[in-house]
Structures are given as C-alpha cells and as structure tokens.
Design a protein around this motif. Structure first.
Motif, PDB file in Angstrom:
ATOM      1  N   ARG A 115      12.225 -32.513 -23.559  1.00 15.30           N
ATOM      2  CA  ARG A 115      12.145 -33.932 -23.214  1.00 15.30           C
ATOM      3  C   ARG A 115      11.586 -34.757 -24.371  1.00 15.30           C
ATOM      4  O   ARG A 115      11.883 -35.944 -24.499  1.00 15.30           O
ATOM      5  CB  ARG A 115      11.289 -34.100 -21.964  1.00 15.30           C
ATOM      6  N   MET A 116      10.758 -34.124 -25.193  1.00 20.93           N
ATOM      7  CA  MET A 116      10.171 -34.841 -26.322  1.00 20.93           C
ATOM      8  C   MET A 116      11.136 -34.972 -27.497  1.00 20.93           C
ATOM      9  O   MET A 116      10.900 -35.771 -28.402  1.00 20.93           O
ATOM     10  CB  MET A 116       8.892 -34.119 -26.801  1.00 20.93           C
ATOM     11  N   ARG A 117      12.191 -34.188 -27.466  1.00 21.88           N
ATOM     12  CA  ARG A 117      13.055 -34.112 -28.646  1.00 21.88           C
ATOM     13  C   ARG A 117      14.208 -35.114 -28.564  1.00 21.88           C
ATOM     14  O   ARG A 117      14.772 -35.339 -27.510  1.00 21.88           O
ATOM     15  CB  ARG A 117      13.612 -32.683 -28.746  1.00 21.88           C
ATOM     16  N   GLY A 118      14.557 -35.674 -29.680  1.00 17.35           N
ATOM     17  CA  GLY A 118      15.814 -36.399 -29.799  1.00 17.35           C
ATOM     18  C   GLY A 118      15.749 -37.903 -29.544  1.00 17.35           C
ATOM     19  O   GLY A 118      15.097 -38.374 -28.646  1.00 17.35           O
ATOM     20  N   ALA A 119      16.470 -38.642 -30.333  1.00 20.01           N
ATOM     21  CA  ALA A 119      16.626 -40.091 -30.171  1.00 20.01           C
ATOM     22  C   ALA A 119      17.965 -40.471 -30.754  1.00 20.01           C
ATOM     23  O   ALA A 119      18.212 -40.254 -31.933  1.00 20.01           O
ATOM     24  CB  ALA A 119      15.504 -40.829 -30.881  1.00 20.01           C
ATOM     25  N   THR A 310       2.783 -45.540 -41.695  1.00 20.70           N
ATOM     26  CA  THR A 310       3.133 -44.178 -41.303  1.00 20.70           C
ATOM     27  C   THR A 310       3.812 -44.174 -39.943  1.00 20.70           C
ATOM     28  O   THR A 310       3.429 -44.949 -39.058  1.00 20.70           O
ATOM     29  CB  THR A 310       1.864 -43.298 -41.244  1.00 20.70           C
ATOM     30  N   GLY A 311       4.815 -43.313 -39.764  1.00 26.07           N
ATOM     31  CA  GLY A 311       5.462 -43.249 -38.459  1.00 26.07           C
ATOM     32  C   GLY A 311       6.543 -42.186 -38.389  1.00 26.07           C
ATOM     33  O   GLY A 311       6.861 -41.521 -39.383  1.00 26.07           O
ATOM     34  N   TYR A 312       7.098 -42.054 -37.200  1.00 29.94           N
ATOM     35  CA  TYR A 312       8.186 -41.121 -36.922  1.00 29.94           C
ATOM     36  C   TYR A 312       9.479 -41.904 -36.693  1.00 29.94           C
ATOM     37  O   TYR A 312       9.877 -42.151 -35.553  1.00 29.94           O
ATOM     38  CB  TYR A 312       7.881 -40.298 -35.670  1.00 29.94           C
ATOM     39  N   PRO A 313      10.167 -42.346 -37.753  1.00 34.28           N
ATOM     40  CA  PRO A 313      11.408 -43.113 -37.580  1.00 34.28           C
ATOM     41  C   PRO A 313      12.479 -42.254 -36.909  1.00 34.28           C
ATOM     42  O   PRO A 313      12.648 -41.075 -37.241  1.00 34.28           O
ATOM     43  CB  PRO A 313      11.792 -43.487 -39.009  1.00 34.28           C
ATOM     44  N   ALA A 314      13.211 -42.857 -35.962  1.00 39.40           N
ATOM     45  CA  ALA A 314      14.153 -42.073 -35.157  1.00 39.40           C
ATOM     46  C   ALA A 314      15.613 -42.459 -35.330  1.00 39.40           C
ATOM     47  O   ALA A 314      16.498 -41.653 -35.060  1.00 39.40           O
ATOM     48  CB  ALA A 314      13.777 -42.187 -33.678  1.00 39.40           C
ATOM     49  N   ALA A 315      15.885 -43.701 -35.743  1.00 42.89           N
ATOM     50  CA  ALA A 315      17.282 -44.113 -35.923  1.00 42.89           C
ATOM     51  C   ALA A 315      17.770 -43.653 -37.293  1.00 42.89           C
ATOM     52  O   ALA A 315      16.975 -43.514 -38.229  1.00 42.89           O
ATOM     53  CB  ALA A 315      17.414 -45.633 -35.792  1.00 42.89           C
ATOM     54  N   GLY A 320      13.724 -38.794 -35.892  1.00 42.42           N
ATOM     55  CA  GLY A 320      12.556 -38.911 -35.039  1.00 42.42           C
ATOM     56  C   GLY A 320      11.662 -37.691 -35.005  1.00 42.42           C
ATOM     57  O   GLY A 320      10.620 -37.707 -34.340  1.00 42.42           O
ATOM     58  N   GLN A 321      12.023 -36.631 -35.710  1.00 47.85           N
ATOM     59  CA  GLN A 321      11.266 -35.385 -35.611  1.00 47.85           C
ATOM     60  C   GLN A 321      10.239 -35.205 -36.721  1.00 47.85           C
ATOM     61  O   GLN A 321       9.372 -34.346 -36.620  1.00 47.85           O
ATOM     62  CB  GLN A 321      12.228 -34.198 -35.629  1.00 47.85           C
ATOM     63  N   LYS A 322      10.332 -36.006 -37.776  1.00 46.15           N
ATOM     64  CA  LYS A 322       9.458 -35.811 -38.929  1.00 46.15           C
ATOM     65  C   LYS A 322       8.694 -37.090 -39.267  1.00 46.15           C
ATOM     66  O   LYS A 322       9.137 -38.197 -38.998  1.00 46.15           O
ATOM     67  CB  LYS A 322      10.277 -35.343 -40.140  1.00 46.15           C
ATOM     68  N   LEU A 323       7.536 -36.883 -39.886  1.00 48.31           N
ATOM     69  CA  LEU A 323       6.641 -37.979 -40.210  1.00 48.31           C
ATOM     70  C   LEU A 323       6.912 -38.503 -41.620  1.00 48.31           C
ATOM     71  O   LEU A 323       7.072 -37.732 -42.565  1.00 48.31           O
ATOM     72  CB  LEU A 323       5.198 -37.476 -40.121  1.00 48.31           C
ATOM     73  N   THR A 350      12.920 -46.682 -39.680  1.00 52.97           N
ATOM     74  CA  THR A 350      13.719 -47.285 -38.617  1.00 52.97           C
ATOM     75  C   THR A 350      13.010 -47.170 -37.276  1.00 52.97           C
ATOM     76  O   THR A 350      11.840 -46.809 -37.195  1.00 52.97           O
ATOM     77  CB  THR A 350      15.078 -46.571 -38.549  1.00 52.97           C
ATOM     78  N   GLY A 351      13.749 -47.487 -36.181  1.00 47.23           N
ATOM     79  CA  GLY A 351      13.206 -47.434 -34.840  1.00 47.23           C
ATOM     80  C   GLY A 351      12.540 -46.100 -34.537  1.00 47.23           C
ATOM     81  O   GLY A 351      13.026 -45.040 -34.901  1.00 47.23           O
ATOM     82  N   GLY A 352      11.409 -46.150 -33.840  1.00 49.04           N
ATOM     83  CA  GLY A 352      10.605 -44.970 -33.588  1.00 49.04           C
ATOM     84  C   GLY A 352       9.307 -45.038 -34.381  1.00 49.04           C
ATOM     85  O   GLY A 352       8.293 -44.459 -34.003  1.00 49.04           O
TER      86      GLY A 352
END
Length: 406
Positions: A115-119, A310-315, A320-323, A350-352
């Motif tokens: 559930r935590m994985r993927g965007a 700093t963040g976990y960009p997902a788009a 979205g899996q890496k910092l 990006t988003g995330g």
C-alpha cells in the motif's frame, strides 16, 4: 497494491499540486502554479487521541474528548465502524472539516509494503504559465537545479526526513515530512513538520485520514522492483508512526483550495505521532537519532546564501521510492502583496516532494528548518515554500504544549 492515481488536475488538463501524489486537485495560482497537495488545519488546537500501551502498540480502544464523540455521533460516525472501513465514506457530511474534529485512530497493518508503494504519473503534461503579473516582490524565475539522490542509508545522511502517507477521496496519497525538535521534550520529540495541504483539503474539504509517517522510508534506496519483495523493516526501518494530533494554519483551512493558491504562504502543518507498534519506549527522535530545530525568524531570501530542499518526488522522472535533495540560493515569490513573500529555489523535484523540509544554516551555523515545499510549476523547474513566522510558531507551539505533560 493500491496505486496512487493521477491528480484530478492532470485529468482536467490543469496545473497540479506539487506535493501529494495524487494531489487531491489542481492548484493553479494566478492560473500558473501548482500546489503540492491539498491539506491543512487551523491555528487552533486539533486533536485525536488514540489509546496505546506503554510500548506504543494500539490496544483496540479509541480515547477522544466527549464533545468530539458527541459531534461524531451527530454525524452518524461510529469509531469502531470507522476503524473497520467506514473511513472510506467521503460523503460531504462525513468528511470531518473543523479543527476540533480531527480523528485518526490507528488501523494496524493498513500501511503495508504494497500500500505504501507506487505513485502514478499524471495522464498528460500541462503547459506551464507565466506568473509575472503577481503583486509584491518576485525575483526572476530561478534556473532549474537537478535533484540529487541522497546517499544511502538515508538514516545516516538525512535522518530527519521521511514519507507521509494518508487517504483522501481519490485514494492513497503521499507527501514528504521532517522530524523536528519539541521544546517540551528535548531529545525526545514526536513532532513532524509537513505542508498544510498534506493533512487537510482546505476550504472545500476536510481532514485527510489514516495519516502515518515513515521515517527513512526505503532506507537503502531499493528500486521499485526490489521493493516488491522487500521486508517491511527495509521499507520502514523505524516503523510506522500514526498522527494522533494535527494542526495547521487557520489561513490554510479558510483559504486553501483545489484551485487557487491563496493559502500557500501559510501552507505548513505540524503533526504529533505515536508508533503503530512498540518502540521500546523510545520517542521518534530517539528512534531516528535526530530532529531539526525550527527557525521562525529566518532572514529574508537575499540574506541566505543556500537552502536545501529534501523530499520523495513521485511524478516522472521519479517514482516516489527514493529520497532526493536540491540545493540553491533562494529567491522571492509573492502571490499577494498582503501575504508573506515565499522562498523560491530552482529544483526539478516533482509531486510527492510536498511537505519536505527546507534547511539552511542558522545563526550559530547549525542546520535549521526554515520552510517546506508548497508549490511549483507543472514543468518542475522550481519550488516555493512559505516563510515561517508568528503564525507558524503558534501552530508549532500549540502542538508542543498540548503534549507537554505527557
């Protein structure tokens, strides 16, 4: 796995919020900007208390104030049914909006690895637009700065950073967040800083649900394929920490919107967390080994040489899996001459990445949190974050004081 779906904004061909993936909706500021995600709270105390055993394990009971119980009952909300799946009911009369209505009971095991994985990426790109007509002081658009992968393990190189998970009407969503110091509990903080739009939908909605923070998410930077078979301690090395209290600015709750960025200069939030399972009596700060101080009187942009977001960009091109991090000399962005001017840096995240902390050197040379990712263009060349001041301090102090004697 329950994938994160494209933003409503992207499906409609409009600017998208920068922090939630999927963002609840588009956010075109002056028909040009994209808010990272919808969220918020007010400057008032906002609470939801879950009863837990001393080790932090959820004991199946929910402890909330009697007046909140009465209000929930008036809306036909039974917390046992809520915990059993009624939280998925997003009917307008079931979407808790007021600051005093925040409730977030632990649902053990809800945030598993799948559930935590993927965007997912937006359906199609949206053209960027100019914002030069905004009033106030706005510096020239910064040149894009390529986001750099944080060296693994993240716990050794960005210990305060983590990923925030939550549910909204459009499905599971993600933001980024930062462990911050708690003046009431030196060295033992359970406080996390993020964007307002990562906890509340703003003036047209209410509180998001199932808010949970995962510090050092995917600590060793595993690929998407590797994560599919990863153990939970590889995905969440310090466990899952549920929000038992959330607070944001009144400006975000009253002005934040799925379209329009009126609340962006006040787009910040603080949550207090408790472990889903036993932490051996340790606080979040003790578990991760660090927490950042927050500077509510940081200099204006021209007096700061460098900031790191700093963040976990997902788009795309991220998943979205890496910092990641961007370092740049900040400039200024004004959306409204009557509101505080925001910080702005060049960055390709990006988003995330929404809600992720912005760090600068304090007056004593020590790293301090001075902002968080709030908005950016859909073409992902820069990010903007609020300049923290008295309103942000009142939110922060409110959360700290609420838990001061516990």
């Amino acid at each position: 796995m329950r994938p994160i779906r494209p933003t409503l904004a992207a499906r409609r061909g409009r600017s998208t919020r920068r922090g939630i993936s999927p963002a609840l909706a588009a956010a075109s500021i002056a028909a040009a900007l994209a808010l990272t995600a919808t969220a918020c709270g007010t400057g008032e105390d906002v609470s939801a208390n879950s009863s837990a055993t001393p080790g932090g394990s959820y004991d199946g009971k929910i402890t909330i104030p009697d007046d909140l119980k009465d209000r929930l009952k008036d809306r036909g909300i039974d917390l046992d049914k809520w915990r059993g799946g009624e939280w998925k009911n997003w009917d307008r009369d079931k979407w808790l909006r007021e600051a005093r209505d925040f409730v977030n009971p632990i649902i053990e095991g809800l945030w598993d690895q799948d559930r935590m994985r993927g965007a997912e990426e937006p359906d199609k790109p949206v053209a960027d637009q100019d914002i030069s007509g905004d009033e106030g002081v706005t510096d020239p658009t910064p040149s894009p700065v390529d986001a750099q992968a944080v060296t693994t393990p993240y716990g050794d190189n960005a210990a305060e950073a983590g990923k925030l998970f939550f549910d909204g009407p459009e499905g599971s969503m993600v933001c980024s967040a930062t462990v911050v110091e708690d003046p009431a509990h030196p060295g033992k903080s359970n406080m996390v800083w993020t964007a307002g739009h990562c906890v509340h939908a703003g003036k047209s909605g209410g509180w998001f649900r199932n808010l949970a923070f995962v510090p050092s998410y995917n600590n060793n930077g595993l690929s998407m394929a590797e994560l599919e078979g990863a153990a939970k301690d590889q995905v969440a090395p310090h466990g899952v920490w549920w929000a038992d209290w959330a607070q944001t600015s009144e400006q975000w709750i009253s002005q934040g919107a799925s379209t329009g960025g009126q609340g962006a200069p006040y787009d910040f939030a603080v949550i207090h967390v408790t472990p889903e399972k036993g932490s051996g009596g340790k606080s979040l700060e003790e578990m991760v080994g660090s927490a950042l101080p927050v500077d509510f009187n940081a200099p204006a942009a021209p007096k700061i040489d460098s900031m790191t977001a700093t963040g976990y960009p997902a788009a795309p091109p991220f998943d979205g899996q890496k910092l990641f991090q961007c370092q740049d000399t900040p400039g200024r962005l004004s959306l409204n001459a009557e509101d505080p001017t925001m910080y702005r840096v060049g960055c390709t995240m990006t988003g995330g990445a929404s809600g992720g902390g912005w760090v600068a050197n304090g007056r004593d040379g020590r790293p301090v949190l001075v902002s968080n990712t709030s908005i950016g263009p859909v073409t992902a060349g820069w990010l903007a974050g609020p300049r923290l001041g008295e309103v942000a301090k009142s939110v922060y102090d409110g959360v700290s004081k609420r838990f001061a004697g516990r």
